[in-house]
Design a protein around this motif. Sequence first.
Motif, PDB file in Angstrom:
ATOM      1  N   LYS A  43       0.837  -1.205   0.000  1.00  0.00           N
ATOM      2  CA  LYS A  43       0.000   0.000   0.000  1.00  0.00           C
ATOM      3  C   LYS A  43       0.868   1.250   0.000  1.00  0.00           C
ATOM      4  CE  LYS A  43      -3.602  -2.321   2.469  1.00  0.00           C
ATOM      5  NZ  LYS A  43      -4.946  -2.186   2.691  1.00  0.00           N
ATOM      6  N   ARG A  44       0.365   2.267  -0.698  1.00  0.00           N
ATOM      7  CA  ARG A  44       1.072   3.543  -0.741  1.00  0.00           C
ATOM      8  C   ARG A  44       0.973   4.198   0.641  1.00  0.00           C
ATOM      9  NH1 ARG A  44       0.603   8.147  -5.374  1.00  0.00           N
ATOM     10  NH2 ARG A  44       0.921   6.291  -6.623  1.00  0.00           N
ATOM     11  N   LEU A  45       2.142   4.543   1.201  1.00  0.00           N
ATOM     12  CA  LEU A  45       2.177   5.151   2.524  1.00  0.00           C
ATOM     13  C   LEU A  45       2.494   6.639   2.479  1.00  0.00           C
ATOM     14  CD1 LEU A  45       4.247   2.418   4.404  1.00  0.00           C
ATOM     15  CD2 LEU A  45       1.752   2.665   4.320  1.00  0.00           C
ATOM     16  N   ASN A  46       3.386   7.008   1.576  1.00  0.00           N
ATOM     17  CA  ASN A  46       3.895   8.368   1.572  1.00  0.00           C
ATOM     18  C   ASN A  46       4.274   8.752   0.142  1.00  0.00           C
ATOM     19  OD1 ASN A  46       4.953  10.824   2.388  1.00  0.00           O
ATOM     20  ND2 ASN A  46       6.369   9.946   3.874  1.00  0.00           N
ATOM     21  N   ASN A  47       4.193  10.030  -0.148  1.00  0.00           N
ATOM     22  CA  ASN A  47       4.631  10.557  -1.439  1.00  0.00           C
ATOM     23  C   ASN A  47       5.653  11.651  -1.175  1.00  0.00           C
ATOM     24  OD1 ASN A  47       2.622   9.336  -3.488  1.00  0.00           O
ATOM     25  ND2 ASN A  47       1.356  10.019  -1.799  1.00  0.00           N
ATOM     26  N   TRP A  48       6.792  11.550  -1.829  1.00  0.00           N
ATOM     27  CA  TRP A  48       7.845  12.560  -1.724  1.00  0.00           C
ATOM     28  C   TRP A  48       7.968  13.246  -3.071  1.00  0.00           C
ATOM     29  CZ3 TRP A  48      10.188  13.782   2.768  1.00  0.00           C
ATOM     30  CH2 TRP A  48      10.020  12.885   3.825  1.00  0.00           C
ATOM     31  N   ARG A  49       8.286  14.540  -3.043  1.00  0.00           N
ATOM     32  CA  ARG A  49       8.348  15.291  -4.299  1.00  0.00           C
ATOM     33  C   ARG A  49       9.370  16.420  -4.197  1.00  0.00           C
ATOM     34  NH1 ARG A  49       3.093  17.947  -7.265  1.00  0.00           N
ATOM     35  NH2 ARG A  49       4.103  18.300  -9.261  1.00  0.00           N
ATOM     36  N   TYR A  50      10.059  16.648  -5.310  1.00  0.00           N
ATOM     37  CA  TYR A  50      10.971  17.781  -5.462  1.00  0.00           C
ATOM     38  C   TYR A  50      10.443  18.624  -6.614  1.00  0.00           C
ATOM     39  CZ  TYR A  50      14.236  15.047  -2.659  1.00  0.00           C
ATOM     40  OH  TYR A  50      14.833  14.325  -1.652  1.00  0.00           O
ATOM     41  N   GLU A  51      10.065  19.856  -6.314  1.00  0.00           N
ATOM     42  CA  GLU A  51       9.590  20.774  -7.341  1.00  0.00           C
ATOM     43  C   GLU A  51      10.638  21.868  -7.508  1.00  0.00           C
ATOM     44  OE1 GLU A  51       5.046  21.324  -7.177  1.00  0.00           O
ATOM     45  OE2 GLU A  51       5.685  20.859  -5.114  1.00  0.00           O
TER      46      GLU A  51
END
Length: 158
Positions: free
Chosen positions: A88-96
């Motif tokens: 299951k997806r737990l967390n989303n990380w992103r660099y903008e």
Amino acid sequence: MHGSVTVHMSAPPEVVWDVVSDVTRIGEFSPETFEAEWVDGASGPQVGAKFRGHVRRNGVGPVYWTACKVTSCEPGRDFGFAVYGGGKRLNNWRYELTPAEGGGTNVTESFTLAGSAPMRIYWTVLGWHRKRANERGMRQTLERIRAVAEAEVAGGPR
């Protein structure tokens, strides 16, 4: 169930993106994830590519592997990935990455926890502590990335 940190870097977006999207270098930057490797035939960033990260939670433990999948990948602008546990997806990380007026790049690292009931309970009980730890870790990560990206622009070693 979200947090973010922005740091200005005196390097163009393309240089910064090359650093943040190379997950095999995460051990140079992150206070928690000390190594990562592409898996399932992936060899670089593209939407759907999978990798795994080796994490030392809070820099001390426990130590475990996470399954990750690239969710956004726009060179010079955006790199994001989801972290999975138990399928299951737990967390989303992103660099903008945003070109800054006057030169350089403003880089925002963010996380967004999944909205499942267990994650909402976790966030209610311990979220304030985890958010603070994540924001401290994101700032440390971005400062380390900045040092590398700016050194590359200056012609120094990586």
